[in-house]
Design a protein around this motif. Structure first.
Motif, PDB file in Angstrom:
ATOM      1  N   ILE A  55       1.661  11.300 -33.167  1.00 21.35           N
ATOM      2  CA  ILE A  55       1.150  11.908 -31.940  1.00 21.35           C
ATOM      3  C   ILE A  55      -0.234  12.494 -32.214  1.00 21.35           C
ATOM      4  CG2 ILE A  55       1.587  13.602 -30.126  1.00 21.35           C
ATOM      5  CD1 ILE A  55       3.722  11.386 -30.321  1.00 21.35           C
ATOM      6  N   PHE A  56      -1.208  12.000 -31.474  1.00 20.27           N
ATOM      7  CA  PHE A  56      -2.591  12.435 -31.669  1.00 20.27           C
ATOM      8  C   PHE A  56      -3.059  13.247 -30.477  1.00 20.27           C
ATOM      9  CE2 PHE A  56      -7.273  11.560 -31.675  1.00 20.27           C
ATOM     10  CZ  PHE A  56      -7.555  12.226 -32.870  1.00 20.27           C
ATOM     11  N   ASN A  57      -3.494  14.472 -30.768  1.00 20.93           N
ATOM     12  CA  ASN A  57      -3.961  15.358 -29.700  1.00 20.93           C
ATOM     13  C   ASN A  57      -5.441  15.678 -29.798  1.00 20.93           C
ATOM     14  OD1 ASN A  57      -1.463  15.786 -28.348  1.00 20.93           O
ATOM     15  ND2 ASN A  57      -0.826  16.977 -30.121  1.00 20.93           N
TER      16      ASN A  57
ATOM     17  N   ILE B 241      -0.962  18.085 -38.993  1.00 19.32           N
ATOM     18  CA  ILE B 241      -2.252  18.612 -39.431  1.00 19.32           C
ATOM     19  C   ILE B 241      -2.850  19.387 -38.265  1.00 19.32           C
ATOM     20  CG2 ILE B 241      -4.531  18.079 -40.381  1.00 19.32           C
ATOM     21  CD1 ILE B 241      -3.370  15.492 -41.489  1.00 19.32           C
ATOM     22  N   TYR B 242      -3.253  20.643 -38.539  1.00 19.84           N
ATOM     23  CA  TYR B 242      -3.758  21.531 -37.496  1.00 19.84           C
ATOM     24  C   TYR B 242      -5.276  21.471 -37.413  1.00 19.84           C
ATOM     25  CZ  TYR B 242       0.982  23.136 -37.122  1.00 19.84           C
ATOM     26  OH  TYR B 242       2.334  23.167 -36.903  1.00 19.84           O
ATOM     27  N   PRO B 243      -5.825  21.897 -36.270  1.00 18.36           N
ATOM     28  CA  PRO B 243      -7.278  21.850 -36.099  1.00 18.36           C
ATOM     29  C   PRO B 243      -7.995  22.586 -37.233  1.00 18.36           C
ATOM     30  CG  PRO B 243      -6.236  22.387 -34.010  1.00 18.36           C
ATOM     31  CD  PRO B 243      -5.154  22.395 -35.042  1.00 18.36           C
ATOM     32  N   GLY B 244      -9.007  21.941 -37.781  1.00 17.32           N
ATOM     33  CA  GLY B 244      -9.817  22.565 -38.828  1.00 17.32           C
ATOM     34  C   GLY B 244      -9.163  22.605 -40.193  1.00 17.32           C
ATOM     35  N   GLU B 245      -7.985  21.994 -40.319  1.00 16.69           N
ATOM     36  CA  GLU B 245      -7.236  22.072 -41.569  1.00 16.69           C
ATOM     37  C   GLU B 245      -7.382  20.793 -42.400  1.00 16.69           C
ATOM     38  OE1 GLU B 245      -2.647  23.135 -42.696  1.00 16.69           O
ATOM     39  OE2 GLU B 245      -2.974  21.424 -41.371  1.00 16.69           O
ATOM     40  N   THR B 246      -7.359  20.970 -43.724  1.00 13.70           N
ATOM     41  CA  THR B 246      -7.292  19.810 -44.611  1.00 13.70           C
ATOM     42  C   THR B 246      -5.922  19.763 -45.270  1.00 13.70           C
ATOM     43  OG1 THR B 246      -9.651  19.918 -45.087  1.00 13.70           O
ATOM     44  CG2 THR B 246      -8.298  18.679 -46.624  1.00 13.70           C
ATOM     45  N   LEU B 247      -5.191  18.687 -44.993  1.00 12.72           N
ATOM     46  CA  LEU B 247      -3.908  18.477 -45.664  1.00 12.72           C
ATOM     47  C   LEU B 247      -4.126  17.470 -46.778  1.00 12.72           C
ATOM     48  CD1 LEU B 247      -0.748  18.883 -45.704  1.00 12.72           C
ATOM     49  CD2 LEU B 247      -0.642  16.761 -44.398  1.00 12.72           C
ATOM     50  N   GLY B 248      -3.696  17.816 -47.975  1.00 11.07           N
ATOM     51  CA  GLY B 248      -3.796  16.907 -49.110  1.00 11.07           C
ATOM     52  C   GLY B 248      -2.561  16.042 -49.210  1.00 11.07           C
ATOM     53  N   LEU B 249      -2.743  14.785 -49.601  1.00 10.96           N
ATOM     54  CA  LEU B 249      -1.608  13.909 -49.879  1.00 10.96           C
ATOM     55  C   LEU B 249      -1.811  13.432 -51.307  1.00 10.96           C
ATOM     56  CD1 LEU B 249       0.899  12.524 -48.639  1.00 10.96           C
ATOM     57  CD2 LEU B 249      -0.572  10.653 -47.915  1.00 10.96           C
ATOM     58  N   VAL B 250      -0.887  13.843 -52.188  1.00 15.57           N
ATOM     59  CA  VAL B 250      -1.093  13.571 -53.605  1.00 15.57           C
ATOM     60  C   VAL B 250       0.117  12.863 -54.211  1.00 15.57           C
ATOM     61  CG1 VAL B 250      -0.189  15.793 -54.465  1.00 15.57           C
ATOM     62  CG2 VAL B 250      -1.995  14.625 -55.747  1.00 15.57           C
TER      63      VAL B 250
ATOM     64  N   MET C 103       1.061  29.705 -31.650  1.00 17.15           N
ATOM     65  CA  MET C 103       0.444  28.862 -32.666  1.00 17.15           C
ATOM     66  C   MET C 103      -0.222  27.653 -32.004  1.00 17.15           C
ATOM     67  SD  MET C 103       2.321  27.868 -36.168  1.00 17.15           S
ATOM     68  CE  MET C 103       1.452  27.163 -37.535  1.00 17.15           C
ATOM     69  N   THR C 104      -1.382  27.281 -32.496  1.00 18.60           N
ATOM     70  CA  THR C 104      -2.068  26.123 -31.909  1.00 18.60           C
ATOM     71  C   THR C 104      -1.278  24.847 -32.186  1.00 18.60           C
ATOM     72  OG1 THR C 104      -3.380  26.190 -33.916  1.00 18.60           O
ATOM     73  CG2 THR C 104      -4.466  26.898 -31.908  1.00 18.60           C
ATOM     74  N   ASP C 105      -1.494  23.871 -31.302  1.00 23.44           N
ATOM     75  CA  ASP C 105      -0.840  22.578 -31.494  1.00 23.44           C
ATOM     76  C   ASP C 105      -1.537  21.809 -32.611  1.00 23.44           C
ATOM     77  OD1 ASP C 105       0.971  22.963 -29.492  1.00 23.44           O
ATOM     78  OD2 ASP C 105      -0.342  22.119 -27.935  1.00 23.44           O
ATOM     79  N   PRO C 106      -0.740  20.996 -33.310  1.00 24.94           N
ATOM     80  CA  PRO C 106      -1.389  20.174 -34.328  1.00 24.94           C
ATOM     81  C   PRO C 106      -2.311  19.119 -33.714  1.00 24.94           C
ATOM     82  CG  PRO C 106       1.002  19.788 -34.279  1.00 24.94           C
ATOM     83  CD  PRO C 106       0.707  20.852 -33.286  1.00 24.94           C
ATOM     84  N   ILE C 107      -3.337  18.732 -34.442  1.00 22.71           N
ATOM     85  CA  ILE C 107      -4.207  17.620 -34.040  1.00 22.71           C
ATOM     86  C   ILE C 107      -3.424  16.316 -34.149  1.00 22.71           C
ATOM     87  CG2 ILE C 107      -5.935  16.157 -35.201  1.00 22.71           C
ATOM     88  CD1 ILE C 107      -7.468  17.770 -33.510  1.00 22.71           C
ATOM     89  N   ILE C 108      -2.638  16.250 -35.218  1.00 26.83           N
ATOM     90  CA  ILE C 108      -1.862  15.027 -35.420  1.00 26.83           C
ATOM     91  C   ILE C 108      -0.475  15.382 -35.953  1.00 26.83           C
ATOM     92  CG2 ILE C 108      -2.642  14.464 -37.796  1.00 26.83           C
ATOM     93  CD1 ILE C 108      -3.111  11.550 -36.482  1.00 26.83           C
TER      94      ILE C 108
END
Ligand code: ADP
Ligand code: MG
Length: 449
Positions: free
Chosen positions: A74-76, A39-48, A1-6
């Protein structure tokens, strides 16, 4: 699995409260109180979540516009990870919360923010092209021609024209300004964008346009995004996964489809049921969220949602209608807070007596029940006798005795136990006692109307 961006872990932001009022001690408003997500590369996470639940504070703390009280971020981001501003021998931390000024400047190239109000985000004396180009200048692009070319191209990509470069913010509509804000967020080629209620201030017709632009741009630039909104229907349209936030905490996290089709937390359920349906006569499930998010400087004990939850757990000793149980707890809480206008109720009674009604004491206890939407007689005899004693005490102006009766008799595990996070699948978690077999005293979910 790819690493998260953040990767955000246990993020907290506690604001110090100034003790201005008479005998109130100085405390903390726990606006964000231990929030974790990836949050993974290319992904949109919603915060509601509703207004005041801490969404903006998550955003500003994670990009360090505010100093977080605790936790790590952690920011990658690609560019960041491939270069180092520190010595080669010393492993560089990529925890944003520990960044110095120089690290922060680099980080902010890779992580951009868009805000709700496009009007306040531009200097009225600067051309919009100049505002966007300034970002390039700050980050070291000295060539003026090149700056202009890049910005003109971007203006076109967000649906404006190259000629708009020399115009001023007041010449644009709200929707257009949000397009410019997007161009400014994109100009440094970021990996990650935080969009805090980006369409909430816009007209309905413009909303859809901007949302669709955001989606297109996100795909085109392969951006990762934290998309914040109080509006479930907007979230559904743009997010891959959703984190539901209540009073400083994430109460449920999962794939968008899962969250909407199979919500596990009563708060999520209530937010979904509040989405307006095309036909206003058909309400979704009839769950009504009453009141507002409690003050984070004085949060409820146990599950913070218990004061408003339609599924608040009823101990085995009672067999009351769930809605009556909810109202009984509301009544208890109001009496405990001393928040009941007995005089007003008495006046109502007097007016009815003029029309020829019952005895004074019966009338006031009955009026109290009416005020709190409680039945004149509860089905459960034990519960009924406690409620009767409490209302009689109130009729005698004995608040303390009423409060004592109610708080000793009507209790819920939800106010005693902090619910643990439960996994429903690899990607779906929630924190509610009803979903936690180990903690819940009665695991069969309470039925609701
Ligand atoms: P949301 O974006 O979900 O509406 P916010 O993050 O703006 O919520 O606010 C969360 C809580 O933190 C609110 O109760 C708000 O009053 C409080 N808060 C926000 N900023 C501050 C501040 N600078 N000082 C004290 N309390 C604050
Ligand atoms: Mg906000």
């Amino acid at each position: 699995m790819t690493d998260p961006i953040i990767s955000v872990r246990n993020l907290k932001k506690h604001y110090k409260m100034k003790g201005g009022a008479l005998n109130r001690s100085v405390g903390f408003a726990k606006a964000v109180d231990g929030v974790s997500f990836d949050i993974y590369p290319g992904e949109t996470l919603g915060l509601v979540g509703e207004s005041g639940c801490g969404k903006s504070t998550v955003a500003t703390s994670l990009v360090r516009l505010e100093e977080p009280t605790d936790g790590s971020v952690i920011f990658n981001g690609g560019e960041w990870a491939s270069t180092s501003s520190h010595s080669d021998t010393e492993p560089r931390s990529n925890d944003v919360t520990t960044f110095d000024k120089r690290d922060l400047k680099r980080f902010r190239r890779g992580a951009q923010m868009i805000f709700q109000d496009p009007s306040s985000s531009f200097d009225p004396r600067m051309t919009v092209g100049g505002s966007v180009a300034e970002m390039l200048l700050v980050h070291g692009m000295d060539d003026k021609q090149r700056r202009r070319a890049i910005v003109e191209d971007l203006l076109e990509r967000v649906g404006l024209s190259a000629e708009d470069y020399d115009r001023y913010p007041h010449e644009f509509s709200g929707g257009q300004k949000q397009r410019i804000a997007l161009a400014r967020a994109l100009v440094l080629n970021p990996d990650f964008i935080v969009a805090d209620e980006p369409v909430s201030a816009l007209d309905v017709s413009i909303k859809a346009e901007i949302l669709s632009l955001l989606k297109d741009i996100q795909e085109e630039f392969n951006l990762s995004m934290l998309f914040i909104s109080h509006d479930m229907s907007v979230i559904r349209e743009v997010c891959d996964r959703v984190a539901v936030m209540y009073l400083g905490e994430i109460v449920e996290l999962g794939q968008t489809e899962t969250i909407f089709n199979n919500p596990k937390h009563p708060y999520t359920e209530a937010l979904i049921s509040a989405i307006p349906t095309p036909d206003p006569r058909t309400s979704q499930k009839g769950i009504k969220l009453e009141g507002t998010v409690p003050d984070p400087s004085n949060p409820p004990s146990g599950c913070k949602f218990h004061t408003r939850c339609h599924r608040v757990i009823q101990p085995d000793r009672w067999d009351l209608d769930q809605q009556v149980w909810r109202r009984l707890l509301n009544f208890r809480d109001r009496i405990q807070a001393g928040a009941i206008e007995l005089d007003t109720l008495r006046e109502n009674v007097t007016r009815q007596e003029d029309k020829g009604a019952v005895s004074a004491d019966d009338a006031i206890t009955s009026e109290i029940r009416k005020e709190f939407n409680l039945p004149q007689k509860l089905d459960d005899p034990d519960a009924e006798s406690t409620l009767a004693e409490a209302t009689e005490a109130l009729a005698d102006d004995d608040f303390e005795r009423a409060a004592q009766q109610l708080t000793e008799t009507f209790t819920t595990p939800c106010e005693e136990t902090d619910p643990a996070e439960v996994s429903h699948s690899d990607t779906h978690t929630s924190a509610c006692l009803l979903n936690d077999e180990e903690q819940s005293p009665m695991n069969a979910a309470t039925t609701n109307d």
